[in-house]
Structure formats: C-alpha cells, structure tokens
Scaffold this active site. Structure first.
Site, short mmCIF file in Angstrom:
data_model
loop_
_atom_site.label_atom_id
_atom_site.label_comp_id
_atom_site.label_asym_id
_atom_site.label_seq_id
_atom_site.Cartn_x
_atom_site.Cartn_y
_atom_site.Cartn_z
N HIS A 1 47.22 43.25 42.43
CA HIS A 1 48.45 43.40 41.66
C HIS A 1 48.96 42.05 41.17
O HIS A 1 49.63 41.98 40.14
CB HIS A 1 49.56 44.04 42.52
CG HIS A 1 49.30 45.46 42.88
ND1 HIS A 1 48.53 45.85 43.96
CD2 HIS A 1 49.73 46.62 42.30
CE1 HIS A 1 48.48 47.16 44.01
NE2 HIS A 1 49.20 47.65 43.02
N ASP B 1 41.79 51.25 37.70
CA ASP B 1 43.11 51.04 38.25
C ASP B 1 44.00 50.57 37.10
O ASP B 1 43.52 50.36 35.97
CB ASP B 1 43.04 49.99 39.38
CG ASP B 1 44.12 50.17 40.44
OD1 ASP B 1 45.12 50.85 40.16
OD2 ASP B 1 43.96 49.62 41.55
#
Length: 520
Positions: free
Chosen positions: A183, A256
């Site tokens: 992230h 993702d």
C-alpha cells in the site's frame, strides 16, 4: 474503432466510488462508464437496507450486471458489519486445525454475501505468515506452513463458491515473505525459485489444481526469482509464464488495487493498467478514483491502436470478465442448513494456551490491562469512513459472562508518566486476577517494557496476545500466555468463553515462534 476499444477497456476495469445508497451514489457516471466490476468498501456501508438498495442499483447498471466485489476476509479486514456473519481472522481459523471449519465458514459467508447481491469476495488470503514484522499480512494468513495454508485457503474458497459467490485467492505469487507493505511502497522478495516453489506457491498451486477459486489476485511485489524488473502485477513472466502456463490457471486474473503506492508511485496507475493487461491480467482494479479509471480507458485504447497492447489480449481479458459476470448474473445463495454459531465456535477453538493454565480463578475479580491505540493497518483501513466506535473489550465480554471485571486502557506505546501511574495503581487493587491484553508488543518497545514491569509486580498475570501471536515470545518469564489472533468483538467473545472455563483452550499455534516462547 476507438469507441469499440473503449467499451472493451471499460469492461476489464473495476471501480470504486463514495456513497451508501443508490440515491447518493454516482449511478449515472457508473452507468455511462459500464465497468466490469464495482468494489465496495466501508465507505459504501451504512444501514443494511441502504446497502441492499445500493447493491440492487449497481446490479441494475447493465446486463449482465457488473461484478459486485468486496474484501470480506474476516478478522480485521471486513468491510461489511451487518447482514453477514462476522468471522474470526484466517489465522484464528488456522489455529483450530480443522479445514472443514474453514469451509463451513466460507459457505456461511458466501451465502450471506450472495443474499445481499454481492458476487465476488476477494478472499481468501493464500499468503504465508513468514514475517512477524508484517502489518499488512499477519493474521490475514492462516499460518506459515505451506501445507496448512493450502488446506485452509482451499477449503475457505470452496466454501465461498458453494455459498454462492466467486472466491479469489490472493496475493499471487505470495506477499508473506516480506514485511514491506505494497500500500505504501514496492516490496521485494529475494528468495530462490526452489524455495518459492516449495513454500509460497504451494497454496496457490493446490487451489488452482482443485479449481477451488474463480479468481487469482496478483501481488504488487517484485519477486526476484521470477522477474527482477517488474512487480508480479505487471510481469508477463509471472502472470503468463508461471500462473497460466506452469500452474494452468484459466480463470480471471485480477490485479490488486492499482492506486496502491507500489504501482501509483512507480509506473503509475494509468500506465500500470495497460502494462497489467499486457502482462496477462484480466480485471484491473482502480478502486477509488473514477477519473483515473477513465484515463486508464483512454490509455488502453491508445495502446491497442499503437500496437503496445494486442487487441486479442484485450478481447481475451474482456471475455473472461464477461463470462464471470454472466455466471453470476443471477445469484443462487446456498439453501441448505448452516449453523449460525459456527463463527463463535471458530473463535473459541482458536484460543491457544501457549503457556500455563489460561483459565481465570473462579470468584476472583479481574482487572484487564489493555494496550490500545492507533496502529498502521492499511489493509483494514482502505476505503474506510470515519466513525465513532467503542474499542472492543475482553473485560466487557467477561462481564457478559457474569464475571466481575474492569478495564484499564493503556496506549500502545505508553510514556514514562503513563506507565508510572499504572504501576502505582496495580498494587492497590488487592487480591485479583490481572489479564494483560497486548497488541503487537513485539513491534512496540515501550509496550514490551511495560508488560515486563507489570509481570515483575504480578508474576501470575495472564498475558493475552490479541493480534498476531508473536507477542507470546516477548516475555519468557510469563507463566501464563494465550493467543486470540484478533481483537475484534468475536475474538474477545471466544476468548472470554475459554478464560471463564466454559470451553477448553484447544487451539494450536499456526506459526513458529522463537525458542523462548516454546510451550512449557
């Protein structure tokens, strides 16, 4: 020509948005965009009736309906709080030692999601919990043993699909061997090819061979043994060579979120969308900004026109996503008998007595010293909306079992004054049980030192590791140590049942701890 390419491109993109009801969602924008998938986060979840209305509105955007997706893993990654069974973390389920329990939980969750109109659950995590310092994987993994994780991830995926939704094993080819969080950066794994094939790839290979899941989700991780230059999401060697050709996966490959920093701060979300498709991805998730999704459509169409992206590759990706949409155009939730108490049973069976007798002494009042506060958890926080909620409490769960209990809340990293005040107060409380609830103390020096000082005052205190189990290795002098594998309400309910003697502690550590934490 360009309009035709744009339609194909939109059909392979998954988008997100803000809004909790059909009335406040950007439905006209979404209808005009015609995405292949829509993803829901906590920001989209209000009252249960509003959620049903929102999902129905999203399903009415096109025929067949776009895939309505969610990250609903259980434990700390759970976007929905109402209308679905709450599940303990994957690691808690792994601690039970019973893959059939995982399949039952998957069926229960799949049925509940299908009843809401949701067609895809981006679960289970098939990564291995190989890094105690990882805040992105941790208890989201079933354990650190490839065979155990393969058994549990496959069982949960089968359960989800039996329940009525598509399952997605993630994050291929494995995110568990690095503590870095995709992230916020680009992780790199330098293990050898032989190691990865014998370890990280095993759960994915087993699930693919058994056809347990309809989707494989990629990792934004550079795996040197397979491709030194590109993260897996953008790597033809990994997506085509390894996943398609070597492992034989023929379902939908989803990325993702392409807005995660591993991609966004590197090649960029828009260019990354083109490169992911060229590498072999079918569904490109751009989960937050519709303007980026629109820019990606233009970039994909332009790449086909200039030959960077073969039209046949785009058509192949579109066909796979469209076929999955058609398959879930009409949802058929599991209609057999399911035990609604299964999640609590799983939380009970997870509780692991690492050392000593973890039952509380009958008749003695209890003081729970609970280390609490904010910690970076990008996986759990993604797409959240601010809300005021009371922290779950083991003390409250004990009180619901008619145990006299109070809680003293301490920061994750207490300063000297806070700790001195706590230590002055403890001896004044008299003859009682002390339960110390830790949260990732192995990563917090001040918390670790504070617990050591508490143990010096109260050697018989029960240490309860409420998040990852690695805290169990921190204090070899502790006589009594238990692991819950989660600090959500369900985990505390299961823990309270064990501590109060209602059920026995039968869980087994699904990860290896340092030697000083060995059971005595």
């Amino acid at each position: 020509m360009r309009s035709d390419l744009a339609a194909l491109a939109r059909g392979v993109i998954g988008v997100g948005f803000t809004g909790t009801r059909g009335a406040d969602a950007p439905l006209e924008e979404l209808r005009a965009f015609a995405p292949g998938a829509v993803i829901l986060f906590a920001r989209n979840v209000g009252m249960l009736d509003d959620l049903r209305d929102l999902v129905a509105s999203l399903r009415a955007l096109a025929a067949p309906a776009p895939l309505i997706t969610v990250d609903q893993e259980g434990g700390r990654v759970a976007r929905l709080r109402d209308g679905v069974a709450p599940l303990p973390s994957a690691m808690a389920v792994g601690a039970s030692g019973d893959p059939a329990l995982a399949e039952g939980l998957g069926t229960l969750l799949g049925r509940d999601l299908a009843r809401l109109g949701i067609s895809v659950d981006f679960a289970p995590v098939a990564d291995l919990a190989l890094q105690p310092a990882s805040l992105v994987i941790g208890t989201r993994a079933y354990g650190d043993d490839p065979q155990l994780v393969a058994a549990f991830a496959g069982a949960f995926a089968r359960g989800l699909e039996r329940g009525g939704v598509a399952a997605a094993v993630k994050h291929f080819p494995g995110h568990g061997a690095t503590a870095d969080d995709s992230h916020v950066g680009l992780p790199r794994i330098d293990a050898s090819s032989a190691t990865l094939r014998a370890r990280d790839l095993v759960p994915f290979a087993r699930a693919i061979a058994a056809r347990d899941a309809s989707i494989v989700m990629t990792a934004h991780v550079v795996v040197d043994a397979f491709d030194r230059e590109r993260p897996a999401t953008l790597s033809p060697a990994i997506l085509r060579g390894l996943l398609r050709e070597e492992l034989g996966f023929n379902g939908v490959v989803s990325t993702d979120c392409m807005e995660m920093d591993a991609i966004a701060n590197g090649v960029g979300t828009v260019r990354g969308a083109v490169q992911a498709l060229a590498a072999g991805a079918d569904l490109v998730m751009i989960s937050h900004r519709l303007d980026l999704a629109r820019a990606a459509v233009d970039a994909i169409a332009a790449a086909v026109e200039d030959g960077t992206l073969p039209r046949a590759r785009l058509e192949e990706a579109h066909a796979r996503v469209h076929a999955l949409r058609a398959r879930f155009a009409h949802l058929t939730p599991f209609d057999g008998e399911l035990d609604p108490a299964l999640p609590l049973e799983a939380a009970q069976r997870a509780v692991t007595a690492v050392r000593g007798d973890v039952r509380l002494h009958a008749g003695k009042p209890v003081t729970v010293i609970s280390f609490e506060g904010s910690a970076v958890d990008n996986a759990a926080a993604s797409g959240t909306a601010a809300r005021a909620v009371e922290e779950p409490s083991l003390s409250s769960a004990l009180r619901r079992r008619r145990w006299k209990s109070e809680v003293m809340r301490v920061p994750l990293e207490p300063d000297a004054d806070e700790l001195d005040l706590l230590l002055e107060h403890v001896p004044r409380l008299g003859d009682r049980e002390f339960v110390v609830v830790t949260r990732n103390a192995h990563l917090h020096d001040a918390q670790r030192a504070a617990v050591a000082r508490i143990l010096a005052l109260v050697p018989g205190a029960l240490i309860v590791s409420a998040r990852g189990p690695f805290d169990a290795a921190c204090w070899p002098q502790a006589r009594r140590v238990a692991c819950l594998y989660g600090d959500q309400p369900l985990s505390f309910e299961g823990g309270a049942d064990v501590l109060s003697g209602r059920v026995a502690a039968t869980g087994a550590l699904p990860v290896r701890l340092p030697e000083q934490a060995a059971v005595r």
